[in-house]
Structures are given as structure tokens and as C-alpha cells.
Design a protein around this motif. Structure first.
Motif: not given
Length: 118
Positions: A8-30
Motif C-alpha cells: 500500500x505504500x507509494x508516492x502521494x502529495x502533501x495532504x493526501x492519503x494512503x492505506x497500508x496493509x499488513x498481511x500475516x501468515x504462519x500464525x493467526x494474528x488474533x
């Protein structure tokens, strides 16, 4: 050990928005506390936000309060960082981390680059 992959990273202008995601595997995150950290060029890695296993207690560093929101979807084994009103000083590599107890994080992702232009 849980494996984490950010996106979800990237280049954005000041004042803009981004949404990062983090996906897990191997174990449940709960059962894990999840966190986001960032590292700007030439600086040490710093804490950004964390959230407990239920999602009921988010915690933020002062510089992002009111602009960033951390959330999690345990059913999808994914953690998110919604970043609004971005500033050039938010630029850096953002890392997702998992741990059994805050502030100890034992598992880290590879990072995703966020660049905010002025």
C-alpha cells in the motif's frame, strides 16, 4: 514465527492519503499486539501506532494522532494503517510488527516505502 508482508505504500502529495496493509501468515494474528513503525532516511526507526488483540485500544505517537488510524481484521489476518493529511515528514519506510506484549515486537515485515511530496 509469524510472517508479515506490507503493501500500500507509494508516492502521494502533501495532504493526501494512503492505506497500508499488513498481511500475516504462519500464525493467526488474533493473539498478537500489532504495530506500525517507520524509518526516515538517516534516522532511527520510530514507533507510529499499535493496537491490542481485540482492536479496542489503539495507541499512537503524538505526531500522527488525529491523522492516522490503525485497525485490524483478525478474520483476514490483516492489520491496516489509514494515513490521512500526510506531510512530507511522514516520508519513510513503514514496517509492520507483531508481538505478544507491547512494546516487544518479535516479528517484522520487509517494509513498504511511503513518500510524501510537498
Amino acid at each position: 514465527q509469524v510472517q508479515l508482508v506490507e503493501s500500500g505504500g507509494g508516492l502521494v502529495q502533501a495532504g493526501g492519503s494512503l492505506r497500508l496493509s499488513c498481511a500475516a501468515s504462519g500464525r493467526t494474528l488474533s493473539s498478537y499486539v500489532m504495530g506500525w513503525f517507520r524509518q526516515a532516511p538517516g534516522k532511527e526507526r520510530e514507533f507510529v501506532a499499535a493496537i491490542n488483540w481485540s482492536g479496542s485500544s489503539p495507541y499512537y505517537t503524538d505526531s500522527v494522532k488525529g491523522r492516522f488510524t490503525i485497525s485490524r481484521d483478525n478474520a483476514k489476518n490483516t492489520v491496516y494503517l489509514q494515513m490521512n493529511s500526510l506531510k512530507p515528514e511522514d516520508t519513510g519506510v513503514y514496517y509492520c510488527a507483531a508481538g505478544k506484549n507491547f512494546p516487544s515486537f518479535g516479528s517484522w515485515g520487509q517494509g513498504t516505502q511511503v513518500t510524501v511530496s510537498s
